[in-house]
Design an enzyme around this catalytic site. Sequence first.
Site, PDB file in Angstrom:
ATOM      1  N   VAL A  24       0.074   5.386   3.640  1.00 14.30           N
ATOM      2  CA  VAL A  24      -0.413   4.573   4.772  1.00 14.30           C
ATOM      3  C   VAL A  24      -1.254   5.402   5.748  1.00 14.30           C
ATOM      4  O   VAL A  24      -2.193   4.896   6.348  1.00 14.30           O
ATOM      5  CB  VAL A  24       0.797   3.938   5.505  1.00 14.30           C
ATOM      6  N   ASP A  69       5.349   5.253   2.920  1.00 14.40           N
ATOM      7  CA  ASP A  69       4.827   6.595   3.198  1.00 14.40           C
ATOM      8  C   ASP A  69       5.986   7.555   3.357  1.00 14.40           C
ATOM      9  O   ASP A  69       7.052   7.181   3.850  1.00 14.40           O
ATOM     10  CB  ASP A  69       3.939   6.599   4.451  1.00 14.40           C
ATOM     11  N   GLU A  88      -5.892   4.854  -6.723  1.00  9.30           N
ATOM     12  CA  GLU A  88      -7.052   5.530  -6.113  1.00  9.30           C
ATOM     13  C   GLU A  88      -7.042   7.030  -6.364  1.00  9.30           C
ATOM     14  O   GLU A  88      -5.990   7.615  -6.612  1.00  9.30           O
ATOM     15  CB  GLU A  88      -7.033   5.313  -4.593  1.00  9.30           C
ATOM     16  N   ASP A  89      -8.221   7.595  -6.227  1.00 14.19           N
ATOM     17  CA  ASP A  89      -8.394   9.061  -6.276  1.00 14.19           C
ATOM     18  C   ASP A  89      -7.889   9.688  -7.574  1.00 14.19           C
ATOM     19  O   ASP A  89      -7.243  10.751  -7.560  1.00 14.19           O
ATOM     20  CB  ASP A  89      -7.720   9.736  -5.068  1.00 14.19           C
ATOM     21  N   HIS A 121      -1.196  11.317  -4.663  1.00 10.65           N
ATOM     22  CA  HIS A 121      -2.192  11.547  -5.731  1.00 10.65           C
ATOM     23  C   HIS A 121      -1.839  12.640  -6.719  1.00 10.65           C
ATOM     24  O   HIS A 121      -2.708  13.122  -7.447  1.00 10.65           O
ATOM     25  CB  HIS A 121      -3.587  11.856  -5.152  1.00 10.65           C
ATOM     26  N   ASP A 165       9.714   8.319  -0.723  1.00 10.88           N
ATOM     27  CA  ASP A 165       8.892   9.095  -1.646  1.00 10.88           C
ATOM     28  C   ASP A 165       8.490   8.217  -2.846  1.00 10.88           C
ATOM     29  O   ASP A 165       9.377   7.695  -3.553  1.00 10.88           O
ATOM     30  CB  ASP A 165       9.730  10.311  -2.094  1.00 10.88           C
ATOM     31  N   GLU A 190       0.855  -1.176   0.000  1.00  5.63           N
ATOM     32  CA  GLU A 190       0.000   0.000   0.000  1.00  5.63           C
ATOM     33  C   GLU A 190       0.895   1.230   0.000  1.00  5.63           C
ATOM     34  O   GLU A 190       1.695   1.421   0.922  1.00  5.63           O
ATOM     35  CB  GLU A 190      -0.934   0.026   1.213  1.00  5.63           C
ATOM     36  N   ASP A 249      -2.424   4.799  -2.888  1.00  6.42           N
ATOM     37  CA  ASP A 249      -3.278   5.773  -2.195  1.00  6.42           C
ATOM     38  C   ASP A 249      -2.363   6.794  -1.519  1.00  6.42           C
ATOM     39  O   ASP A 249      -2.575   7.189  -0.385  1.00  6.42           O
ATOM     40  CB  ASP A 249      -4.149   5.044  -1.157  1.00  6.42           C
TER      41      ASP A 249
HETATM   42  C1  LIG Z   1      -4.852   9.426   1.730  1.00  5.94           C
HETATM   43  S1  LIG Z   1      -3.534   9.113   2.814  1.00  5.94           S
HETATM   44  C2  LIG Z   1      -3.501   7.407   2.817  1.00  5.94           C
HETATM   45  C3  LIG Z   1      -4.596   6.766   3.509  1.00  5.94           C
HETATM   46  C4  LIG Z   1      -4.455   5.321   3.728  1.00  5.94           C
HETATM   47  N1  LIG Z   1      -4.190   4.597   2.512  1.00  5.94           N
HETATM   48  C5  LIG Z   1      -5.682   4.763   4.401  1.00  5.94           C
HETATM   49  O1  LIG Z   1      -6.425   4.023   3.726  1.00  5.94           O
HETATM   50  O2  LIG Z   1      -5.908   5.072   5.549  1.00  5.94           O
HETATM   51  C6  LIG Z   1      -2.183   9.587   1.869  1.00  5.94           C
HETATM   52  C7  LIG Z   1      -0.860   9.235   2.478  1.00  5.94           C
HETATM   53  O3  LIG Z   1       0.080   9.345   1.461  1.00  5.94           O
HETATM   54  C8  LIG Z   1       1.284   9.849   1.989  1.00  5.94           C
HETATM   55  N2  LIG Z   1       2.064  10.480   0.929  1.00  5.94           N
HETATM   56  C9  LIG Z   1       1.939  11.708   0.386  1.00  5.94           C
HETATM   57  N3  LIG Z   1       2.868  11.920  -0.539  1.00  5.94           N
HETATM   58  C10 LIG Z   1       3.628  10.815  -0.591  1.00  5.94           C
HETATM   59  C11 LIG Z   1       4.753  10.434  -1.352  1.00  5.94           C
HETATM   60  N4  LIG Z   1       5.312  11.262  -2.237  1.00  5.94           N
HETATM   61  N5  LIG Z   1       5.282   9.223  -1.155  1.00  5.94           N
HETATM   62  C12 LIG Z   1       4.752   8.391  -0.236  1.00  5.94           C
HETATM   63  N6  LIG Z   1       3.670   8.697   0.513  1.00  5.94           N
HETATM   64  C13 LIG Z   1       3.132   9.889   0.340  1.00  5.94           C
HETATM   65  C14 LIG Z   1       0.823  10.811   3.063  1.00  5.94           C
HETATM   66  O4  LIG Z   1       1.829  11.003   4.004  1.00  5.94           O
HETATM   67  C15 LIG Z   1      -0.408  10.126   3.585  1.00  5.94           C
HETATM   68  O5  LIG Z   1      -0.113   9.379   4.715  1.00  5.94           O
END
Ligand SMILES: C[S@@+](CC[C@H](N)C(=O)[O-])C[C@H]1O[C@@H](n2cnc3c(N)ncnc32)[C@H](O)[C@@H]1O
Length: 430
Positions: free
Chosen positions: A135, A158, A228-229, A203, A177, A132, A200
């Site tokens: 997270v 994440d 997603e999204d 986005h 990242d 995933e 997820d």
């Molecule tokens: C919508 S939340 C995820 C929700 C989770 N999948 C759930 O179902 O509860 C988006 C997550 O993506 C992470 N995120 C944002 N940019 C990112 C990146 N460039 N690489 C990895 N993670 C990232 C954020 O820190 C955040 O925790």
Amino acid sequence: MITGSNMVALLHALATDHSDRALNIIVTEPDLDDEVRDSLYRAIAENTEPDEQARAVGDVIRDIDGDQFLINECYRLAFYLSDQWAEMAENPLFARFSANRAAIVLDKWVHYFPIYTRHLERFRGRSVNVLEVGVYRGGGLDLWSSYLGPEAKLVGLDIDEAAVRAVKGRFQVVLGDQADPDVLRKINDDYGPFDVVIDDGGHTMDQQIVTIETLFPLLNDGGVFIVEDTHTSYWTAFGGGLHEPTSFVEWTKPRIDDLHSRHHAGIDRSSVWATEVDGMHWYDSVVVLDKKHRFRPFNEMAGSASYIWADRFSEGLGVEMLATRDQALHDRDRLRDELAHVYAVETDAEKAEQLEKAWRTTEELRLARAELSQTRERLAQLGGQLSSQEEELTSTRNDLLESWEQIRGIRKTSSWRVTKPLRAVRRLLP
Ligand SMILES: C[S@@+](CC[C@H](N)C(=O)[O-])C[C@H]1O[C@@H](n2cnc3c(N)ncnc32)[C@H](O)[C@@H]1O
């Protein structure tokens, strides 16, 4: 727009089927543009069911580009006021999501649940490797873990350390990242290859495109990649926009051509998208790619005994001829039926004409008979009149004869003769 507290009151009025109260709120709201007030009023007055009213109110707010949260609340209410929630309750992921209100925070678009189950069902109870991306606090990992079963191995990625801390001890989460291909390759080397990847994360366009371009080729055969999204492809804040060439949705469109690479020389047949994508699925805000190494598409024929090209060729011709003959026989039978039908219709028409004629003759006969009896009656009447006139004539004649006899008698008397000269003189007098 309507104030927050009044909006709550309005939605509550709709939920409890008090549309009069909801209308009252709209009418008395002080800072409402007249046009919006009118649209909101009509949204409620022109719909009868509370779910339709809530949906229509949401549509009005959406049309004026209103608060996304308010739109969400209207549609949410409409969903729970209709029967749709009952259907959704059958979905195991949604059932768990809804029931487990004390779970780790989890924010999902409700229409995603059937999409997940459609594409993840086949992995349940199996030893699958799941990644995933994104997270947050681990709510998603929790959900996948309970749905897929204890055999599933889950790992997260994440960029935020808080995410790593939040799930510490329960799930493995790598800090990194998703827009960095090296990070993705490393996580694949350390924990992959994966059967399921759920993106997820952040986005943004480059994050989604880099992630799929890096991880899809590394996915296990038979695996699935879920993004997603994807509505962010339409949002400028995420690098999207309608028909924005660099958006993720635009990136997916040439994949349709790749799926058909064997049917046009202008498409690259060697790319992973041409050889490894078994199918693609576009939903509202979700894109799913099935991975499967595809054999070259070819056409097969049943009803042929041989697999040698020359024989197959001639048998193919034979099959074609048989098929043509069958079709011809079928056409012939159909034409026969049609002809029989036409004859039957014609015969029926003739019969109908004869019946019509006979009926007309009978009618004419009946009229003639009626006329005849009328004439006869008239004749009888006239006959009656004639005989009474004859009787009258006879009696008049008899009366005349009688008078004549009397006159003759008078003429023979002596007084008649004596008075003769007197009558002659009278005739001479003027
Ligand atoms: C919508 S939340 C995820 C929700 C989770 N999948 C759930 O179902 O509860 C988006 C997550 O993506 C992470 N995120 C944002 N940019 C990112 C990146 N460039 N690489 C990895 N993670 C990232 C954020 O820190 C955040 O925790």
